[in-house]
Design a protein around this motif. Sequence first.
Motif, PDB file in Angstrom:
ATOM      1  N   VAL A   9       0.834  -1.191   0.000  1.00 12.04           N
ATOM      2  CA  VAL A   9       0.000   0.000   0.000  1.00 12.04           C
ATOM      3  C   VAL A   9       0.875   1.250   0.000  1.00 12.04           C
ATOM      4  O   VAL A   9       0.630   2.201  -0.732  1.00 12.04           O
ATOM      5  CB  VAL A   9      -0.931   0.006   1.231  1.00 12.04           C
ATOM      6  N   GLY A  10       1.916   1.233   0.821  1.00  7.50           N
ATOM      7  CA  GLY A  10       2.764   2.411   0.940  1.00  7.50           C
ATOM      8  C   GLY A  10       3.474   2.759  -0.349  1.00  7.50           C
ATOM      9  O   GLY A  10       3.784   3.919  -0.593  1.00  7.50           O
ATOM     10  N   HIS A  11       3.754   1.776  -1.189  1.00 11.67           N
ATOM     11  CA  HIS A  11       4.468   2.045  -2.426  1.00 11.67           C
ATOM     12  C   HIS A  11       3.688   2.992  -3.317  1.00 11.67           C
ATOM     13  O   HIS A  11       4.274   3.755  -4.076  1.00 11.67           O
ATOM     14  CB  HIS A  11       4.727   0.720  -3.159  1.00 11.67           C
ATOM     15  N   TRP A  12       2.351   2.951  -3.194  1.00  9.49           N
ATOM     16  CA  TRP A  12       1.545   3.808  -4.067  1.00  9.49           C
ATOM     17  C   TRP A  12       0.857   4.933  -3.309  1.00  9.49           C
ATOM     18  O   TRP A  12      -0.050   5.557  -3.805  1.00  9.49           O
ATOM     19  CB  TRP A  12       0.516   2.961  -4.835  1.00  9.49           C
ATOM     20  N   LYS A  13       1.294   5.182  -2.108  1.00 13.13           N
ATOM     21  CA  LYS A  13       0.739   6.288  -1.356  1.00 13.13           C
ATOM     22  C   LYS A  13       1.489   7.571  -1.720  1.00 13.13           C
ATOM     23  O   LYS A  13       2.396   8.006  -1.015  1.00 13.13           O
ATOM     24  CB  LYS A  13       0.833   6.020   0.147  1.00 13.13           C
ATOM     25  N   LEU A  14       1.105   8.167  -2.828  1.00 15.11           N
ATOM     26  CA  LEU A  14       1.769   9.385  -3.257  1.00 15.11           C
ATOM     27  C   LEU A  14       1.601  10.489  -2.222  1.00 15.11           C
ATOM     28  O   LEU A  14       2.515  11.272  -1.975  1.00 15.11           O
ATOM     29  CB  LEU A  14       1.225   9.844  -4.610  1.00 15.11           C
ATOM     30  N   LEU A  15       0.419  10.556  -1.633  1.00 16.94           N
ATOM     31  CA  LEU A  15       0.164  11.597  -0.650  1.00 16.94           C
ATOM     32  C   LEU A  15       1.038  11.420   0.594  1.00 16.94           C
ATOM     33  O   LEU A  15       1.487  12.394   1.184  1.00 16.94           O
ATOM     34  CB  LEU A  15      -1.311  11.607  -0.256  1.00 16.94           C
ATOM     35  N   ARG A  16       1.289  10.161   0.955  1.00 19.27           N
ATOM     36  CA  ARG A  16       2.133   9.920   2.117  1.00 19.27           C
ATOM     37  C   ARG A  16       3.557  10.383   1.840  1.00 19.27           C
ATOM     38  O   ARG A  16       4.194  11.017   2.695  1.00 19.27           O
ATOM     39  CB  ARG A  16       2.123   8.434   2.480  1.00 19.27           C
ATOM     40  N   SER A  17       4.055  10.094   0.662  1.00 16.24           N
ATOM     41  CA  SER A  17       5.390  10.560   0.295  1.00 16.24           C
ATOM     42  C   SER A  17       5.442  12.081   0.259  1.00 16.24           C
ATOM     43  O   SER A  17       6.434  12.699   0.670  1.00 16.24           O
ATOM     44  CB  SER A  17       5.780   9.999  -1.073  1.00 16.24           C
ATOM     45  N   PHE A  18       4.363  12.677  -0.210  1.00 12.93           N
ATOM     46  CA  PHE A  18       4.285  14.134  -0.240  1.00 12.93           C
ATOM     47  C   PHE A  18       4.328  14.707   1.171  1.00 12.93           C
ATOM     48  O   PHE A  18       5.031  15.695   1.438  1.00 12.93           O
ATOM     49  CB  PHE A  18       3.005  14.547  -0.972  1.00 12.93           C
TER      50      PHE A  18
END
Length: 395
Positions: free
Chosen positions: A17-26
Amino acid sequence: MPKTCVANDAPLTEKDVGHWKLLRSFREQLDQVFGKDGVAPGFEGRQLAAADYLSLFLFGLLNPVTQTLRGLSKATLLQRVQQEVCGRVVPRSTFSEAQHVLDPALLEKVFNGLSSQIPPVNTDQRLDPWQWLARDGSLFRALPRMAWALYGGGRKGKGSPSRAVRLHLSLHIGEDKPVQACVRPGRDCERAVWKEQLEKGAGYIGDRYFGENYQLFNHLDRKGCAFVLRLMDQAVIHVEEELSRTQADRDAGVIRQAWVYLGGVPRNRSMRLRLVWIKGQHQTLILATNLSPQALSADLVGELYRKRWHIELFFRWVKCILKCNHWLAESRQGATLQIYLALIAALLLQLYTGRRPTKRMMELITFYLIGWATPQEVQSGLEIYRSELERRKRN
């Protein structure tokens, strides 16, 4: 109607899930910019945190469902949006007010940080030691009520003045990534903005607009910059010395090169330049550089200018693929925030896909964002698209 996802026997892990959490990386990038307390200047004491505001803004750009400020505000009523994006319900008035408080320079730091994370690619070693940047600007049409963006260009005879916001950009042609950006009203001179952003020791590639001002050549040379700029066909040229061509030059379409001075009036003439004439399919290109044939051969001058087209493709990608054609903020600060967020989204997508996503890739990512594709399906689909693109390159 509830969203439907394809069943998958493999358990979904936090890593998937985290790999595609663009908002989390942002959000992680924002934390580095805002510091330990996580409070941006101007947001002290406000219920809506700056990170929540920017995350919601980015969510609105990436999500294909939310097209308006009203729709974005309504989306914050959803529990999942509150949990993963903004933390609370955000009224339209609160979202609109925040654009006047946040300094766009904070997003510029996020943009620069993400740009530095794009991994290097194999580049032509003959172009060393210069970092070659394509330079250009692109207009984004503004709304009639955005009076600050009044612009004298555009279509004539429509009975109303044109309004536009211009993105001034430098694109690293070797790594295919934006490295410098500035958002201004459309009427601001591109050459003047470029002079403000010149990076000492860099190499620049520009079209005929930048080659109109001969004094700009002197300014670039004093800054220690290399350049390859196209000249207007009607340029006044005073040849000082003709130069020979190699077989590689001839194979690349080079028909002539010479050391010259430009300008009809002696007091306004340019510095000593090297011009390269290249025969194109429909016209002859005249390219000016301050580098000698030993530092940059004539065939490489032509190759560099052909790579300038990458920046035009990038502008098209930002406008069409990311669909940033609707303003969620209309003030000068708000429009700057929106365009910076579009650039940040482009960099995040490039980091996670390994390249700038194609239209098919963006469709697959969109299916994930609206709940119709699993992270495993996105990863598998992107690998298929990447393999297909590599196969086409080899052929």
